[in-house]
Design a protein around this motif. Sequence first.
Motif, PDB file in Angstrom:
ATOM      1  N   VAL A  77       0.603  -1.325   0.076  1.00 20.83           N
ATOM      2  CA  VAL A  77      -0.126   0.114  -0.011  1.00 20.83           C
ATOM      3  C   VAL A  77       0.978   1.292   0.026  1.00 20.83           C
ATOM      4  O   VAL A  77       0.687   2.085  -0.733  1.00 20.83           O
ATOM      5  N   THR A 197      -5.128  -0.451  -0.653  1.00 24.08           N
ATOM      6  CA  THR A 197      -4.881   0.893  -1.378  1.00 24.08           C
ATOM      7  C   THR A 197      -5.845   1.740  -1.755  1.00 24.08           C
ATOM      8  O   THR A 197      -5.642   3.169  -1.292  1.00 24.08           O
ATOM      9  N   VAL A 200      -7.524   3.489   1.605  1.00 23.87           N
ATOM     10  CA  VAL A 200      -6.579   4.471   2.102  1.00 23.87           C
ATOM     11  C   VAL A 200      -6.644   5.625   1.310  1.00 23.87           C
ATOM     12  O   VAL A 200      -6.761   6.840   1.611  1.00 23.87           O
ATOM     13  N   LYS A 204      -7.736   9.442   2.221  1.00 17.53           N
ATOM     14  CA  LYS A 204      -6.925  10.713   2.038  1.00 17.53           C
ATOM     15  C   LYS A 204      -7.694  11.714   0.915  1.00 17.53           C
ATOM     16  O   LYS A 204      -7.744  12.865   1.225  1.00 17.53           O
TER      17      LYS A 204
END
Length: 302
Positions: A77, A197, A200, A204
């Motif tokens: 990731v 991935t 996350v 973000k």
Amino acid sequence: MQLNPGRNAATSLGLLAILLWGTVVGLIRGVSESFGPIGGAALIYTVGSIFLVLLLGFPKLRTFPRSYLIVGSMLFVAYEICLSLSLGFAADRGQAIELGIVNYLWPCLTVVFAMLINGQRASIWVAPGILLSVCGIVWVVGGAGGLSYERTVANVSSNPLSYGLAFSGAIIWAVYCNVTKRFADGKNGVALFFVLTAAVLWIKYAISAEPALAFTAPATIELCVAGGAMASGYAFWNVGILRGNLTLLATASYFTPVFSTFFAALWLATPLTLSFWQGVAMVTAGSLLCWAATRGRPARNG
């Protein structure tokens, strides 16, 4: 969907994976220009996750070594985020291609960490191989005119975030390759890692100041191509190394910087200088030299 081809077909899929990976730099940059660095990356890994689940199915996590799941997922990731955001935050298309070459420092770093982590033996030729790769990176980053410490420092200082992410990604992927070899026990968690991935990156994106995503037909097509190319590359490579001609695939994989630079220059309509191509050749030759230095030399603890 199960991929169980014969040896020749598996080798062909492995070679196709190398070509697909060669498209990644240009495609990621193109998608980031349409959807933003973070939003574009989140979309790419979301689409890639769908492709991987369709191609490989979702892995049975109970059968995976816990150390591989934890450490492998964190490294994977982190690498994918470093790669995608370094390209997305590049100042322009030319710099994005440049950052793609910085990322390809990972093959020689993989050899270095193999020596440190897995006890890999290597001949004396590993030293000039590493030096040649590093000089190639400096040659590329230094811009027109070739090797220049001052120009390299100036270029890196102009966008330390992107260069820092690209270099960090090269280190992280080199460590990941060695951790996978040591702890994965033949398992392939790439579908899970893509999902993580994407998750996350969406977190973000949610806390960032990027504007809302605006979909157009050309941007959506490019997104699907990018996600499909990345996912298919990972899926086909796994089949290739398990069932195909590993020696041929390993050799061909070290030419990925050449394929990547050529495709990105075409896709992004960005002309490159002779000096840039010289740097690419140096990085490729250095990586091959590092790989050759370990051929026929088993690890001390393997």
